[in-house]
Design a protein around this motif. Structure first.
Motif, mmCIF file in Angstrom:
data_model
loop_
_atom_site.group_PDB
_atom_site.id
_atom_site.type_symbol
_atom_site.label_atom_id
_atom_site.label_comp_id
_atom_site.label_asym_id
_atom_site.label_seq_id
_atom_site.Cartn_x
_atom_site.Cartn_y
_atom_site.Cartn_z
ATOM 1 N N LEU A 202 -4.305 -2.311 9.122
ATOM 2 C CA LEU A 202 -4.090 -1.138 8.274
ATOM 3 C C LEU A 202 -3.456 -0.017 9.100
ATOM 4 O O LEU A 202 -2.518 0.643 8.648
ATOM 5 C CB LEU A 202 -5.417 -0.678 7.671
ATOM 6 C CG LEU A 202 -5.369 0.568 6.794
ATOM 7 C CD1 LEU A 202 -4.377 0.420 5.651
ATOM 8 C CD2 LEU A 202 -6.761 0.895 6.253
ATOM 9 N N LEU B 104 0.833 -1.206 0.000
ATOM 10 C CA LEU B 104 0.000 0.000 0.000
ATOM 11 C C LEU B 104 0.864 1.251 0.000
ATOM 12 O O LEU B 104 0.632 2.181 -0.796
ATOM 13 C CB LEU B 104 -0.934 -0.007 1.209
ATOM 14 C CG LEU B 104 -1.788 1.255 1.387
ATOM 15 C CD1 LEU B 104 -2.670 1.500 0.175
ATOM 16 C CD2 LEU B 104 -2.629 1.149 2.661
ATOM 17 N N ALA C 104 -8.179 4.368 6.052
ATOM 18 C CA ALA C 104 -8.572 4.086 4.670
ATOM 19 C C ALA C 104 -9.135 5.331 3.994
ATOM 20 O O ALA C 104 -8.839 5.600 2.815
ATOM 21 C CB ALA C 104 -9.604 2.957 4.649
ATOM 22 N N LEU D 293 -5.424 -1.044 -1.195
ATOM 23 C CA LEU D 293 -6.244 -0.755 -0.027
ATOM 24 C C LEU D 293 -7.350 -1.782 0.148
ATOM 25 O O LEU D 293 -7.744 -2.105 1.280
ATOM 26 C CB LEU D 293 -6.834 0.644 -0.144
ATOM 27 C CG LEU D 293 -7.659 1.154 1.035
ATOM 28 C CD1 LEU D 293 -6.812 1.254 2.299
ATOM 29 C CD2 LEU D 293 -8.268 2.517 0.704
ATOM 30 N N TYR E 34 -12.596 -1.411 7.685
ATOM 31 C CA TYR E 34 -11.250 -1.869 7.333
ATOM 32 C C TYR E 34 -10.558 -2.423 8.575
ATOM 33 O O TYR E 34 -10.766 -1.947 9.693
ATOM 34 C CB TYR E 34 -10.436 -0.719 6.735
ATOM 35 C CG TYR E 34 -10.912 -0.302 5.368
ATOM 36 C CD1 TYR E 34 -10.228 -0.680 4.220
ATOM 37 C CD2 TYR E 34 -12.072 0.456 5.225
ATOM 38 C CE1 TYR E 34 -10.671 -0.301 2.957
ATOM 39 C CE2 TYR E 34 -12.536 0.835 3.972
ATOM 40 C CZ TYR E 34 -11.836 0.452 2.847
ATOM 41 O OH TYR E 34 -12.288 0.818 1.601
ATOM 42 N N VAL F 66 -6.360 7.560 2.891
ATOM 43 C CA VAL F 66 -5.731 7.068 1.664
ATOM 44 C C VAL F 66 -6.582 7.434 0.454
ATOM 45 O O VAL F 66 -6.074 7.954 -0.556
ATOM 46 C CB VAL F 66 -5.524 5.540 1.742
ATOM 47 C CG1 VAL F 66 -5.088 4.986 0.384
ATOM 48 C CG2 VAL F 66 -4.494 5.193 2.810
#
Length: 309
Positions: free
Chosen positions: A63, A28, A80, A49, A59, A83
């Motif tokens: 992560l 990622l 997330a 992702l 998520y 991102v």
């Protein structure tokens, strides 16, 4: 097909960071680095992702490196959304499903807990304890609400969550750096701009009054570390004002910001990465976090016009 952009000089901060990312980062962060600094596409970032996404729309899967295990968590889902925001994809069905998950774990007033009790049984940092009935926190809610407003996302949950953030921000008296940073993300994109500017002005006085920003990097002993933080876990003007357009930029003089950015640039280590300043509790989370911190450092320096490569 256009040729790839030229490689930066081998001794530039960007080239050194790129080597660090390729040596140590998750897929990622490798994709994110390529998107940010090597003209890589957004699609590969989204595909990377997706490996962290669960059926509930949230998520998990570490992560956020300090929370291990597969289960969805508010902090993972907030990560997330950051991102997706960074690649211009914070919208559509994916974000709608994330909002559905966030609704399911929020408190009656719309606030998000930092840690949902479903994490129990999986490894996590000792400074994020798992409790049965966690309260909603500005720390978890503010960044999510700010990002959704910035991307013109509307969801029924967002109305309650926005009201919670306003009440929490305007009630802050004693605080700590991560809570202030969460408030800044909310205020930078809150729809009521006059109200946001007034709240930010008050928070700036609080930050300076409580010495929550280290304004003299050469004299860090003069600035207390917040209770529960790691030794040396200071926060600097650039940690609050990540770009010149942030409301937090008005809290600091040009000289204070310049010294802060000088300090940030000088923190790049011999391996090309930037250090993690918070408490390290296991090797893998610390290494995974370093690539994230490295990308953030380069973004901040670039936002302020500092040369990186």
């Amino acid at each position: 097909m256009d040729p790839p952009p030229p490689k930066p000089p081998a001794d530039s901060p960007l080239a050194r960071a790129e080597r660090f990312v390729w040596l140590t980062a998750r897929v990622l962060e490798q994709r994110l680095f390529a998107h940010e600094f090597r003209e890589g596409g957004a699609d590969p970032v989204e595909r990377a992702l997706d490996a962290y996404r669960n059926e509930d729309g949230g998520y998990g899967h570490a992560l956020e490196p300090d929370l291990r295990g597969p289960v969805s968590q508010p902090l993972h889902t907030a990560h997330a959304l950051r991102v997706l925001d960074s690649v211009g994809r914070c919208g559509g069905t994916r974000v709608e499903r994330a909002c559905h998950y966030l609704t399911s774990v929020s408190t009656p007033d719309g606030a998000l807990p930092a840690i949902h009790p479903s994490l129990r049984g999986y490894p996590s940092a000792p400074f994020v304890p798992v409790v049965d009935d966690p309260p909603g926190e500005l720390l978890a809610t503010g960044p999510v609400v700010g990002l959704l407003h910035r991307n013109d996302v509307w969801h029924a949950w967002l109305f309650r969550a926005t009201d919670f953030c306003w009440q929490a921000v305007e009630a802050l008296e004693r605080s700590h750096p991560y809570e202030i940073r969460a408030a800044v993300v909310f205020l930078d994109s809150a729809p009521d701009r006059p109200r946001a500017e007034a709240a930010a002005d008050r928070l700036g006085r609080l930050v300076r009054g409580q010495r929550l920003a280290a304004l003299a990097p050469d004299d860090l002993d003069a600035y207390p570390v917040a209770p529960g933080y790691a030794p040396g876990e200071h926060h600097f003007p650039h940690d609050y004002a990540r770009t010149p357009h942030s409301l937090a930029r008005g809290w600091f003089t040009d000289g204070e910001m310049s010294r802060s950015l000088d300090h940030l640039a000088a923190e790049q280590e011999d391996d090309g990465g930037w250090p993690v300043r918070w408490r390290e509790w296991a090797p893998a989370p610390a290494l995974e976090a370093r690539s994230m911190v490295t990308i953030d450092a380069l973004r901040t320096l670039r936002a302020y016009g500092r040369p990186v490569g």
